[in-house]
Design a protein around this motif. Structure first.
Motif, PDB file in Angstrom:
ATOM      1  N   UNK A 101      38.770  56.732  20.508  1.00 52.77           N
ATOM      2  CA  UNK A 101      39.781  57.787  20.667  1.00 52.77           C
ATOM      3  C   UNK A 101      41.005  57.260  21.403  1.00 52.77           C
ATOM      4  N   UNK A 102      40.780  56.412  22.412  1.00 55.37           N
ATOM      5  CA  UNK A 102      41.918  55.835  23.122  1.00 55.37           C
ATOM      6  C   UNK A 102      42.734  54.928  22.200  1.00 55.37           C
ATOM      7  N   UNK A 103      42.047  54.111  21.384  1.00 59.63           N
ATOM      8  CA  UNK A 103      42.758  53.231  20.459  1.00 59.63           C
ATOM      9  C   UNK A 103      43.520  54.038  19.419  1.00 59.63           C
ATOM     10  N   UNK A 104      42.946  55.168  18.948  1.00 58.75           N
ATOM     11  CA  UNK A 104      43.639  56.016  17.983  1.00 58.75           C
ATOM     12  C   UNK A 104      44.892  56.624  18.592  1.00 58.75           C
ATOM     13  N   UNK A 105      44.773  57.024  19.859  1.00 54.17           N
ATOM     14  CA  UNK A 105      45.942  57.595  20.531  1.00 54.17           C
ATOM     15  C   UNK A 105      47.038  56.558  20.704  1.00 54.17           C
ATOM     16  N   UNK A 106      46.639  55.332  21.053  1.00 50.89           N
ATOM     17  CA  UNK A 106      47.641  54.286  21.188  1.00 50.89           C
ATOM     18  C   UNK A 106      48.322  53.984  19.846  1.00 50.89           C
ATOM     19  N   UNK A 107      47.553  54.037  18.759  1.00 48.11           N
ATOM     20  CA  UNK A 107      48.132  53.802  17.442  1.00 48.11           C
ATOM     21  C   UNK A 107      49.114  54.903  17.070  1.00 48.11           C
ATOM     22  N   UNK A 108      48.759  56.152  17.365  1.00 48.78           N
ATOM     23  CA  UNK A 108      49.674  57.260  17.071  1.00 48.78           C
ATOM     24  C   UNK A 108      50.951  57.140  17.898  1.00 48.78           C
ATOM     25  N   UNK A 109      50.805  56.752  19.175  1.00 51.72           N
ATOM     26  CA  UNK A 109      51.991  56.586  20.016  1.00 51.72           C
ATOM     27  C   UNK A 109      52.866  55.455  19.496  1.00 51.72           C
ATOM     28  N   UNK A 110      52.234  54.376  19.026  1.00 52.69           N
ATOM     29  CA  UNK A 110      53.007  53.265  18.488  1.00 52.69           C
ATOM     30  C   UNK A 110      53.731  53.668  17.210  1.00 52.69           C
ATOM     31  N   UNK A 111      53.084  54.488  16.380  1.00 53.72           N
ATOM     32  CA  UNK A 111      53.750  54.973  15.160  1.00 53.72           C
ATOM     33  C   UNK A 111      54.961  55.823  15.504  1.00 53.72           C
ATOM     34  N   UNK A 112      54.804  56.690  16.524  1.00 48.40           N
ATOM     35  CA  UNK A 112      55.941  57.505  16.952  1.00 48.40           C
ATOM     36  C   UNK A 112      57.064  56.644  17.515  1.00 48.40           C
ATOM     37  N   UNK A 113      56.694  55.568  18.205  1.00 51.03           N
ATOM     38  CA  UNK A 113      57.723  54.669  18.746  1.00 51.03           C
ATOM     39  C   UNK A 113      58.504  53.996  17.631  1.00 51.03           C
ATOM     40  N   UNK A 114      57.819  53.682  16.524  1.00 48.00           N
ATOM     41  CA  UNK A 114      58.517  53.082  15.384  1.00 48.00           C
ATOM     42  C   UNK A 114      59.535  54.070  14.801  1.00 48.00           C
ATOM     43  N   UNK A 115      59.136  55.320  14.670  1.00 46.21           N
ATOM     44  CA  UNK A 115      60.066  56.328  14.141  1.00 46.21           C
ATOM     45  C   UNK A 115      61.258  56.512  15.077  1.00 46.21           C
ATOM     46  N   UNK A 116      60.984  56.530  16.380  1.00 42.73           N
ATOM     47  CA  UNK A 116      62.083  56.681  17.330  1.00 42.73           C
ATOM     48  C   UNK A 116      63.025  55.478  17.275  1.00 42.73           C
ATOM     49  N   UNK A 175      59.991  45.435  17.831  1.00 44.26           N
ATOM     50  CA  UNK A 175      58.960  45.514  18.876  1.00 44.26           C
ATOM     51  C   UNK A 175      58.032  46.686  18.614  1.00 44.26           C
ATOM     52  N   UNK A 176      58.596  47.822  18.230  1.00 43.16           N
ATOM     53  CA  UNK A 176      57.773  49.008  17.964  1.00 43.16           C
ATOM     54  C   UNK A 176      56.842  48.771  16.786  1.00 43.16           C
ATOM     55  N   UNK A 177      57.338  48.076  15.757  1.00 46.34           N
ATOM     56  CA  UNK A 177      56.489  47.782  14.597  1.00 46.34           C
ATOM     57  C   UNK A 177      55.321  46.882  15.003  1.00 46.34           C
ATOM     58  N   UNK A 178      55.583  45.850  15.825  1.00 43.23           N
ATOM     59  CA  UNK A 178      54.511  44.952  16.257  1.00 43.23           C
ATOM     60  C   UNK A 178      53.488  45.665  17.136  1.00 43.23           C
TER      61      UNK A 178
END
Length: 395
Positions: A101-116, A175-178
């Motif tokens: 669940x923590x890894x999924x949350x980090x992935x979702x946050x990273x996806x949002x960072x890419x959009x931002x 950076x956000x994509x990586x």
């Protein structure tokens, strides 16, 4: 009648007196004897030792990895460059429900960072276009004389700053994509990744496997020793001698290796270690000892069966005489003021003979004067033996 009786009693008395004289007469003392000989004499220092390979090579894991099972065993021969072990990439740590669940949350946050970051990049592109149009207008008006040159410089600086912001926004997006890729990799199931190329460990020298430390498959940290390899043909002897004896066992001294299972082997002292150490003897006495290293000259073929760490007896020769008068060391005993003497067996009697010795070893003594080859001496004389006492040799 009386005369015959008197003669009978007289004869009986004589026989009884003779029997008593014989019974109480001193008898020869039974002793052990030895013969004084002539031959080569060696004075040496004898000490227990052990065999040791001059060079040992430890094969270890250069990285943290998973080790496949090692098929080599102790005693197997290897050549330089032969494969001795294979390492595979270590498996990632297994994840429980909370970690997933923590890894999924980090992935979702990273996806949002890419959009931002993408939105920031688009905004920076619009800013570049806007400053570029403003620069063109300012340049035209300045050329017609409606605006000052300072206004044109300001427009140019604003356009340059917008370009730099656009480049920074592009880097932020990368950076956000990586970060998103890293978060996605953490969610990847075990075994889903493409197997990496195995790392092969090879033997550094020609030799024999001395010890396999980790034969089974396991995940190992970096630096773990897997096995030891050495060349048995490059063997030396290590004898731990008392420091008082090691002073005489200087490099170049001849040494004899005995009690290893075959005929004595000749060698030479190569080095005496410069540092001593304290060792407790079997009697509980602390002794200062030092390691003496001995090289073998020409070991026989049977020596090939001797391995690393085998027990031997090392005898370092400190003095050698080619032709010397030799007497058993058990025949000597203290005499007078610090001198030595021996008992010669001469005409059935013990004769005290002071002697001067030049050296001794465990079994023989080198006599400089006092005895001659061929003479018979009493070995370990009992307390009843003295000058002139009748003795007889035991058979």
């Amino acid at each position: 009648m009386r005369k015959r009786t008197l003669i009978g009693w007289s004869m009986t008395s004589v026989v009884l007196l003779a029997a008593l004289a014989w019974a109480f007469a001193p008898r020869p003392v039974a002793v052990e004897t030895g013969v004084v000989g002539s031959g080569p004499f060696e004075e040496s220092i004898e000490e227990d030792g052990r065999t040791r390979l001059k060079d040992r090579y430890a094969v270890s894991a250069p990285v943290a990895a998973r080790l496949t099972r090692i098929v080599l065993r102790e005693g197997d021969r290897v050549a330089a460059g032969d494969t001795v072990a294979v390492l595979l990439p270590a498996l990632p740590t297994m994840m429980d429900e909370r970690a997933v669940r923590e890894a999924s949350a980090r992935h979702a946050a990273a996806t949002a960072s890419v959009q931002r970051a993408r939105a920031a990049l688009e905004r920076a592109a619009v800013k570049v276009e806007e400053t570029q149009l403003e620069l063109h207008r300012t340049a035209k008006l300045t050329g017609e004389g409606f605006l000052s040159a300072a206004r044109l410089d300001s427009a140019r600086l604003a356009f340059a700053a917008a370009q730099r912001d656009h480049e920074a926004a592009r880097a932020e997006q990368e950076v956000a994509v990586q970060e998103r890729e890293r978060a996605a990799a953490a969610l990847q199931p075990l075994g889903a990744a493409t197997p990496a190329r195995p790392l092969t460990l090879r033997s550094p020298v020609d030799g024999v496997v001395l010890r396999v430390v980790q034969p089974s498959e396991a995940t190992l940290p970096v630096g773990t020793v897997l096995m030891e390899i050495g060349d048995p043909s490059r063997m030396e002897i290590v004898a731990e001698m008392l420091t008082t004896d090691a002073i005489q066992a200087q490099p170049g001294r001849r040494a004899v290796i005995e009690r290893w299972g075959g005929e004595p082997v000749q060698g030479r002292v190569r080095r005496v270690e410069p540092a001593a150490f304290t060792k407790v003897s079997a009697l509980g006495i602390e002794e200062q000892r030092v390691a003496v290293l001995i090289d073998l000259d020409h070991p026989p073929p049977a020596w090939d069966r001797v391995g690393d760490g085998f027990r031997v007896t090392a005898r370092v020769v400190t003095r050698s005489v080619d032709a010397a008068t030799l007497v058993p060391v058990g025949a000597l005993f203290p005499y007078a003021d610090g001198g030595l003497a021996a008992y010669r067996l001469e005409n059935g009697r013990a004769r005290l003979q002071p002697v001067e010795i030049g050296g001794r070893n465990a079994s023989q003594a080198w006599v400089r004067s006092g005895l001659s080859p061929g003479q018979v001496v009493i070995v370990y004389p009992p307390p009843t033996v003295a000058e002139g006492v009748r003795v007889r040799a035991r058979r």
